[in-house]
Design a protein around this motif. Structure first.
Motif, PDB file in Angstrom:
ATOM      1  N   VAL A 194      -3.475   0.167  26.846  1.00  0.00           N
ATOM      2  CA  VAL A 194      -2.144  -0.313  27.211  1.00  0.00           C
ATOM      3  C   VAL A 194      -1.088   0.015  26.159  1.00  0.00           C
ATOM      4  N   ALA A 195      -1.502   0.186  24.902  1.00  0.00           N
ATOM      5  CA  ALA A 195      -0.524   0.496  23.860  1.00  0.00           C
ATOM      6  C   ALA A 195      -1.243   1.108  22.669  1.00  0.00           C
ATOM      7  N   ARG A 196      -0.587   2.014  22.004  1.00  0.00           N
ATOM      8  CA  ARG A 196      -1.162   2.617  20.806  1.00  0.00           C
ATOM      9  C   ARG A 196      -0.065   2.822  19.780  1.00  0.00           C
ATOM     10  N   ILE A 197      -0.493   2.846  18.508  1.00  0.00           N
ATOM     11  CA  ILE A 197       0.463   2.994  17.419  1.00  0.00           C
ATOM     12  C   ILE A 197      -0.161   3.856  16.336  1.00  0.00           C
ATOM     13  N   ALA A 198       0.585   4.853  15.914  1.00  0.00           N
ATOM     14  CA  ALA A 198       0.141   5.717  14.831  1.00  0.00           C
ATOM     15  C   ALA A 198       0.404   5.031  13.489  1.00  0.00           C
ATOM     16  N   ARG A 199      -0.228   5.545  12.461  1.00  0.00           N
ATOM     17  CA  ARG A 199      -0.086   4.932  11.151  1.00  0.00           C
ATOM     18  C   ARG A 199       1.376   4.917  10.704  1.00  0.00           C
ATOM     19  N   GLY A 200       2.120   5.927  11.112  1.00  0.00           N
ATOM     20  CA  GLY A 200       3.525   6.004  10.745  1.00  0.00           C
ATOM     21  C   GLY A 200       4.447   5.166  11.603  1.00  0.00           C
ATOM     22  N   GLY A 201       3.884   4.570  12.670  1.00  0.00           N
ATOM     23  CA  GLY A 201       4.676   3.666  13.485  1.00  0.00           C
ATOM     24  C   GLY A 201       5.040   4.169  14.871  1.00  0.00           C
ATOM     25  N   ASN A 202       4.753   5.415  15.179  1.00  0.00           N
ATOM     26  CA  ASN A 202       5.057   5.908  16.523  1.00  0.00           C
ATOM     27  C   ASN A 202       4.203   5.166  17.549  1.00  0.00           C
ATOM     28  N   THR A 203       4.823   4.769  18.656  1.00  0.00           N
ATOM     29  CA  THR A 203       4.139   3.978  19.668  1.00  0.00           C
ATOM     30  C   THR A 203       4.203   4.642  21.037  1.00  0.00           C
ATOM     31  N   VAL A 204       3.206   4.343  21.848  1.00  0.00           N
ATOM     32  CA  VAL A 204       3.152   4.784  23.235  1.00  0.00           C
ATOM     33  C   VAL A 204       2.618   3.620  24.063  1.00  0.00           C
ATOM     34  N   TYR A 205       3.209   3.404  25.239  1.00  0.00           N
ATOM     35  CA  TYR A 205       2.827   2.291  26.101  1.00  0.00           C
ATOM     36  C   TYR A 205       2.467   2.782  27.496  1.00  0.00           C
ATOM     37  N   ALA A 206       1.555   2.071  28.133  1.00  0.00           N
ATOM     38  CA  ALA A 206       1.290   2.308  29.542  1.00  0.00           C
ATOM     39  C   ALA A 206       2.513   1.873  30.331  1.00  0.00           C
ATOM     40  N   ASP A 207       2.745   2.538  31.441  1.00  0.00           N
ATOM     41  CA  ASP A 207       3.909   2.210  32.264  1.00  0.00           C
ATOM     42  C   ASP A 207       3.908   0.746  32.696  1.00  0.00           C
ATOM     43  N   SER A 208       2.719   0.198  32.913  1.00  0.00           N
ATOM     44  CA  SER A 208       2.613  -1.162  33.430  1.00  0.00           C
ATOM     45  C   SER A 208       3.084  -2.216  32.426  1.00  0.00           C
TER      46      SER A 208
END
Length: 114
Positions: A48-62
């Motif tokens: 549902v969500a991920r975060i790189a060590r540097g802070g970049n994030t990605v989320y599921a549409d839901s």
């Protein structure tokens, strides 16, 4: 010895909020991307969500616009702030690296009542 320990789940009414925490070892946390996954009854586990060590994030549409992932690199902890919760968010929530590699922790149950 558990390597991934999730906490913070609970029962909340629709529209409510919860903050999940996941603490892990420095070895695991040093891997670039950490993620929160969930598994609802009868469904496959999903990221549902991920975060790189540097802070970049990605989320599921839901969950986009409702969930916010963050990490404290000094404490080997990743957080998931969940707002505007809906009954379909009911699931066991887990953390792991992305893609998932280490043994799953016990997870933390989130139940949203309508």
């Amino acid at each position: 010895q558990a390597q991934l320990v999730e906490s913070g789940g609970g029962l909340v009414q629709a529209g409510g909020s919860l903050r999940l925490s996941c603490t892990t070892s420095a070895t695991i946390f040093s891997i670039n991307v950490m993620g929160w996954y969930r598994q609802a009854p009868g469904k496959q586990r999903e990221l549902v969500a991920r975060i790189a060590r540097g802070g970049n994030t990605v989320y599921a549409d839901s969950v986009k616009g409702r969930f916010f992932i963050s990490r404290d690199n000094a404490k080997n902890t990743v957080f998931l702030q969940m707002s505007a919760l809906q009954p379909e968010d009911t699931a066991v929530y887990y953390c792991n690296v992305v893609p998932a590699y280490f043994s799953w922790g016990q997870g933390t149950q989130v139940t949203v009542s309508s």
